[in-house]
Design an enzyme around this catalytic site. Structure first.
Site, PDB file in Angstrom:
ATOM      1  CG  ASP A 218      -1.883   0.968   1.350  1.00 22.79           C
ATOM      2  OD1 ASP A 218      -2.774   1.132   0.438  1.00 22.79           O
ATOM      3  OD2 ASP A 218      -1.950   1.996   2.001  1.00 22.79           O
ATOM      4  CD  GLU A 280      -2.170   1.932  -3.787  1.00 26.49           C
ATOM      5  OE1 GLU A 280      -3.133   2.525  -4.211  1.00 26.49           O
ATOM      6  OE2 GLU A 280      -1.628   2.138  -2.564  1.00 26.49           O
TER       7      GLU A 280
HETATM    8  O1  TEU Z   1      -4.533   4.076  -1.554  1.00 23.01           O
HETATM    9  C1  TEU Z   1      -3.454   5.093  -1.811  1.00 23.01           C
HETATM   10  C2  TEU Z   1      -3.974   6.258  -2.758  1.00 23.01           C
HETATM   11  O2  TEU Z   1      -3.089   7.461  -2.552  1.00 23.01           O
HETATM   12  C3  TEU Z   1      -4.986   6.359  -3.520  1.00 23.01           C
HETATM   13  O3  TEU Z   1      -5.552   5.469  -3.993  1.00 23.01           O
HETATM   14  C4  TEU Z   1      -6.165   7.006  -2.779  1.00 23.01           C
HETATM   15  O4  TEU Z   1      -6.760   6.254  -1.705  1.00 23.01           O
HETATM   16  C5  TEU Z   1      -7.332   7.703  -3.768  1.00 23.01           C
HETATM   17  O5  TEU Z   1      -6.690   8.268  -4.639  1.00 23.01           O
HETATM   18  C6  TEU Z   1      -8.325   8.711  -3.089  1.00 23.01           C
HETATM   19  O6  TEU Z   1      -8.953   9.103  -3.979  1.00 23.01           O
HETATM   20  C7  TEU Z   1      -4.335   3.104  -0.804  1.00 23.01           C
HETATM   21  C8  TEU Z   1      -5.417   2.425  -0.689  1.00 23.01           C
HETATM   22  O7  TEU Z   1      -5.694   1.444  -1.842  1.00 23.01           O
HETATM   23  C9  TEU Z   1      -6.789   3.090   0.016  1.00 23.01           C
HETATM   24  O8  TEU Z   1      -7.698   2.241  -0.228  1.00 23.01           O
HETATM   25  C10 TEU Z   1      -6.204   3.919   1.237  1.00 23.01           C
HETATM   26  O9  TEU Z   1      -7.275   4.675   1.866  1.00 23.01           O
HETATM   27  C11 TEU Z   1      -5.013   4.460   1.193  1.00 23.01           C
HETATM   28  O10 TEU Z   1      -3.818   3.704   0.504  1.00 23.01           O
HETATM   29  C12 TEU Z   1      -4.377   4.619   2.703  1.00 23.01           C
HETATM   30  O11 TEU Z   1      -4.025   3.439   3.089  1.00 23.01           O
END
Ligand code: TEU
Length: 579
Positions: A218, A280
């Site tokens: 993440d 990610e």
């Molecule tokens: O997401 C990271 C992130 O920066 C984006 O996907 C963001 O959540 C999105 O653009 C908002 O519009 C990861 C996870 O996939 C996400 O679900 C979490 O909320 C985030 O990290 C924090 O852990």
């Protein structure tokens, strides 16, 4: 090309991840075994045969660890256990075993950028003094201004509002501030602290010892911050890390992250088998993202540039070419993804006017997208994606053609984005609605009762799995056939060669090994006679129908061809050379 090697449990080099189709399970919303309205691990186990029937190679589970659920589990309070609403550690063990018994690999989510504010380390840090070792595991700073009443810098949370929250001292007076690039319940860790590094190596080993096949990492681009925490001047309206501006913001994609992933890679490589790391990382351009998948770092990175590409032939061709080139320059497989738990489902996104920015959620008072157009394009996009070489990610429910829930009542929204943006961005709840399995059961078969943590719209009955199984032309059967052919023909390991095509039409050949050589008459294996293992893919993004290339016959399509056998607008066809 530099190709890393890996070992399997039996010693063979299969590199399964190079062409794997990996299915994302969002545990809250997949299947609920106990009727509390929230999905759980026993629910997933009971539905594993769906993934086998669908034909995917692996599953990735979003976080199921103990968590106050301030960000639906991406706020982890204990990295070595299971949140009681999702089950017990024994259920995680059983899930891994049962998946393996069915030939499915299991990738779990690792959240290293931040912990939950309920994590023992953060509780300890709050109770400790400024400058203490307990505080050094996080990013605590004094505030600016005469009384330290201003945040330490200008950084904003991805979810809206400042990226800093002020703490109270034990005597009740205002204290230091702590950094959180996401919700206030997700304090950022300090990756300069060796204890933090050791802890995550230990967490990796904990799950590797339990038999997982990999980790989705993440916010892989966020762990290291520019040392001076310099102010950042945001371009208007940009609060998220999704679009990386120039110069690079001081909180994203710092060079120091790569050392961490090199260390983790060495940890994984010391285990028997082939376990993977998947980044990610919302990092662009593709060349910058490719640094995360150099031979001694991660195995894959999500291709969000592909997810964000406009539905036009030019944009699609450009992103495909760039992605293939950038990944192959470092010997990594490309990945492809159209939907996940953070973005509008592609069956809805693709109905929006071409070229408009992706909205963060849609609500009742927004213009409502054309569902039929969205589904038609989504099916075409999926069939295009599943023909591309590399690894593909699917998000639960897309195999049913599920749209975004665009009319959720605002009072049920749970994404912290809605609150933190002062109710200006609706956030991600609309893509997280529990899955419909059976049209005529309570909660559409999600669980044994009517309970569902987000309300399911009545239209879910139409999309339910049992309405689609064995129904020719259903979205589910389209996915199933595509995955079977992709596997049989080895498309994921194939080589893509563009073909001449009319304007606004994509056309390419994709074939593995012998099939790809078919043009030159090579190919000596029994099933590799001319073109047998090669597919000709045509995606029509133009306004009128187009003919299939001469001498070809249809193998599969995302929608019916015209009466004269042409490929209509917003349809992808797979064909093969007629024999
Ligand atoms: O997401 C990271 C992130 O920066 C984006 O996907 C963001 O959540 C999105 O653009 C908002 O519009 C990861 C996870 O996939 C996400 O679900 C979490 O909320 C985030 O990290 C924090 O852990």
């Amino acid at each position: 090309m530099n190709t890393p090697t890996t070992r399997t449990r039996d010693g063979a080099d299969t590199e399964w991840w190079r062409e794997a189709v990996i299915y994302q399970i969002y545990p809250r919303s997949f299947a609920d075994s106990d009727g509390d309205g929230i999905g759980d691990l026993p629910g997933i186990i009971a539905r594993l045969d769906h993934l086998v029937a669908l034909g995917v190679d692996a599953l990735w589970l979003s976080p199921f660890y103990p968590s106050p659920q301030a960000d639906a589990g991406y706020d982890v309070a204990d990295y070595r256990d299971v949140e009681p609403i999702f089950g017990r550690l024994a259920d995680a063990d059983r899930l891994i075993t049962e998946a393996h018994d069915r030939g499915l690999r299991v990738v779990v989510d690792l959240v290293p950028n931040h912990t939950s504010s309920a994590h023992a380390w953060f509780v300890e840090a709050l109770a400790a003094a400024p400058g203490s070792p307990a505080r050094d595991r996080y990013v605590f700073r004094d505030g600016r201004g005469p009384d330290g009443a201003e945040p330490p810098n200008s950084w904003r949370s991805v979810f809206g509002g400042p990226a800093w929250t002020r703490t109270d001292n034990p005597d009740g007076t205002p204290g230091q501030w702590y950094l959180h690039l996401f919700d206030a319940g997700q304090p950022d860790l300090n990756w300069d602290n060796p204890q933090v590094r050791d802890e995550f190596v230990d967490i990796l080993r904990f799950w590797l010892d339990r038999g997982v096949d990999g980790f989705r990492v993440d916010v892989a681009h966020g762990l290291v911050k520019q040392a001076d925490l310099a102010d950042w001047h945001y371009p208007e309206e940009t609060t998220s890390g999704d679009h990386v501006e120039q110069p690079r913001p001081p909180m994203w994609d710092q060079d120091g992250v790569h050392e961490i992933y090199r260390q983790w890679r060495a940890v994984l490589d010391a285990y028997p088998g082939e376990q993977i790391l998947v980044a990610e990382a919302w990092v662009q351009p593709a060349e910058r993202l490719a640094a995360y998948v150099r031979p001694d770092e991660m195995h894959q990175a999500f291709n969000f540039e592909y997810l964000e590409a406009a539905w036009s032939a030019e944009a699609q061709r450009t992103v495909i070419e760039r992605s293939l080139a950038a990944a192959s320059a470092v010997g990594a497989p490309t990945t492809w993804v159209l939907s996940n738990h953070d973005v509008l489902r592609h069956a809805t996104r693709l109905a929006l006017p071409v070229g408009t920015p992706r909205p963060n959620g849609i609500g009742t008072d927004d213009p409502q997208p054309d569902t039929a157009l969205g589904l038609r394009r989504a099916r075409a996009a999926t069939l295009l994606m599943l023909a591309l070489p590399g690894s593909a990610y699917l998000y639960q429910g897309e195999e049913l053609g599920l749209p975004e829930h665009t009319t959720l009542p605002d009072e049920v929204r749970q994404d912290p984005t809605w609150r933190r943006t002062g109710h200006t961005q609706r956030g991600r709840d609309g893509c997280r609605v529990p899955i419909p399995w059976e049209a005529d059961s309570p909660s559409y078969g999600f669980g044994p009762t009517d309970a569902s943590w987000l309300p399911q719209p009545p239209v879910w009955a139409e999309y339910a799995l049992d309405r689609q199984v064995d129904v020719p032309g259903s979205t589910y059967e389209m996915y199933r056939t595509a995955l079977r052919l992709r596997h049989e023909l080895g498309l994921g390991g194939g080589e893509l060669r563009w073909m001449e095509s009319p304007d606004d039409v994509l056309a390419f050949r994709i074939g593995s090994g012998a099939g790809a050589e078919a043009d030159s008459g090579a190919g000596s294996d029994s099933d590799s006679d001319s073109g047998a293992r090669e597919v000709i893919v045509v995606t029509n993004l133009s306004a009128g129908p187009v003919a299939l290339p001469p001498g070809t016959e249809l193998v599969h399509a995302s929608g019916p061809l015209t009466a004269t056998g042409q490929v209509p607008t917003d349809v992808t066809a797979w064909a093969r050379q007629r024999r």
